[in-house]
Scaffold this motif. Sequence first.
Motif, PDB file in Angstrom:
ATOM      1  N   ASN A 133       0.820  -1.204   0.000  1.00 54.91           N
ATOM      2  CA  ASN A 133       0.000   0.000   0.000  1.00 54.91           C
ATOM      3  C   ASN A 133       0.859   1.261   0.000  1.00 54.91           C
ATOM      4  O   ASN A 133       0.519   2.255  -0.657  1.00 54.91           O
ATOM      5  CB  ASN A 133      -0.931   0.001   1.218  1.00 54.91           C
ATOM      6  N   HIS A 142      -3.721   6.935  -3.294  1.00 51.08           N
ATOM      7  CA  HIS A 142      -4.967   6.283  -2.926  1.00 51.08           C
ATOM      8  C   HIS A 142      -6.088   7.313  -2.940  1.00 51.08           C
ATOM      9  O   HIS A 142      -5.871   8.495  -2.633  1.00 51.08           O
ATOM     10  CB  HIS A 142      -4.864   5.648  -1.534  1.00 51.08           C
ATOM     11  N   LYS A 209      -2.870   5.245   2.590  1.00 44.03           N
ATOM     12  CA  LYS A 209      -4.221   4.693   2.478  1.00 44.03           C
ATOM     13  C   LYS A 209      -4.967   4.755   3.802  1.00 44.03           C
ATOM     14  O   LYS A 209      -6.174   5.031   3.848  1.00 44.03           O
ATOM     15  CB  LYS A 209      -4.136   3.247   1.981  1.00 44.03           C
TER      16      LYS A 209
END
Length: 248
Positions: A133, A142, A209
């Motif tokens: 991520n 994101h 994120k």
Amino acid sequence: MFSTARARGLERAVASPISISLPSFLLPAFPVVPSRSFSASANRPSQIGRAPLSIPPEVSFTILQPDAPKNGRALAQSTVEIKGPLGKLSMTVPPFVKLEHDEASRKAYVTVEDKEAKKQREMWGTVRAYLQNHILGVSEGHTAILRLVGVGYRATVENTATTVAPEFEGQQFVVLKVGYSHPIELPVPKGVKVTIPQPTRILLEGPDKHVVLQFAAHIRRWRVPEPYKGKGIFVNGETIKLKAKKIK
């Protein structure tokens, strides 16, 4: 037939050395089947943690080795710094997680010391998912899209607020009008970019994120979707099943 508890007690008595002197009428009439676990399959290592991490050319992946622990009281933890065109993120990994970085193939591998330990198996895939991520966040970013469903619901982005003090210079505020007697002013976290393409749409962008989705959840909390009229603030592809109206 004996009950399960009594049968197990007789089974232990039979296995003991003194069971030779037991009369035959005290033994169970049927053989006692030993208990089995619910699942007979063996534990499998994490398949997510085994997958290598692909590092884009514009992203730098640096593993900082920890200092030696003082007095041997705490295990040293390594830190990973990931830098890209959209920002810089860092993450501290547990001491039992090992990282290998192949700069030639631009791959990173995550392993653990003991694959049989439950805690290490749990964190194996978790650490790999967090690193993935972060790599995706600093390279592509994101996003979270919020939909305001309701009569008169709308949102704006303001540079100043009357009820909330800014935490850093240049901080913006999301102002919600969602049915309350006063507008709701929410400070935008650092590193998150907010745009309003439509009065009923909020677009959140950022490299982390967790921060993006946490702020989206904070906005959603002011009008959680209700199941009778379908009104509320929806995050990404969230839907709700409507219920029939209560008739007294």
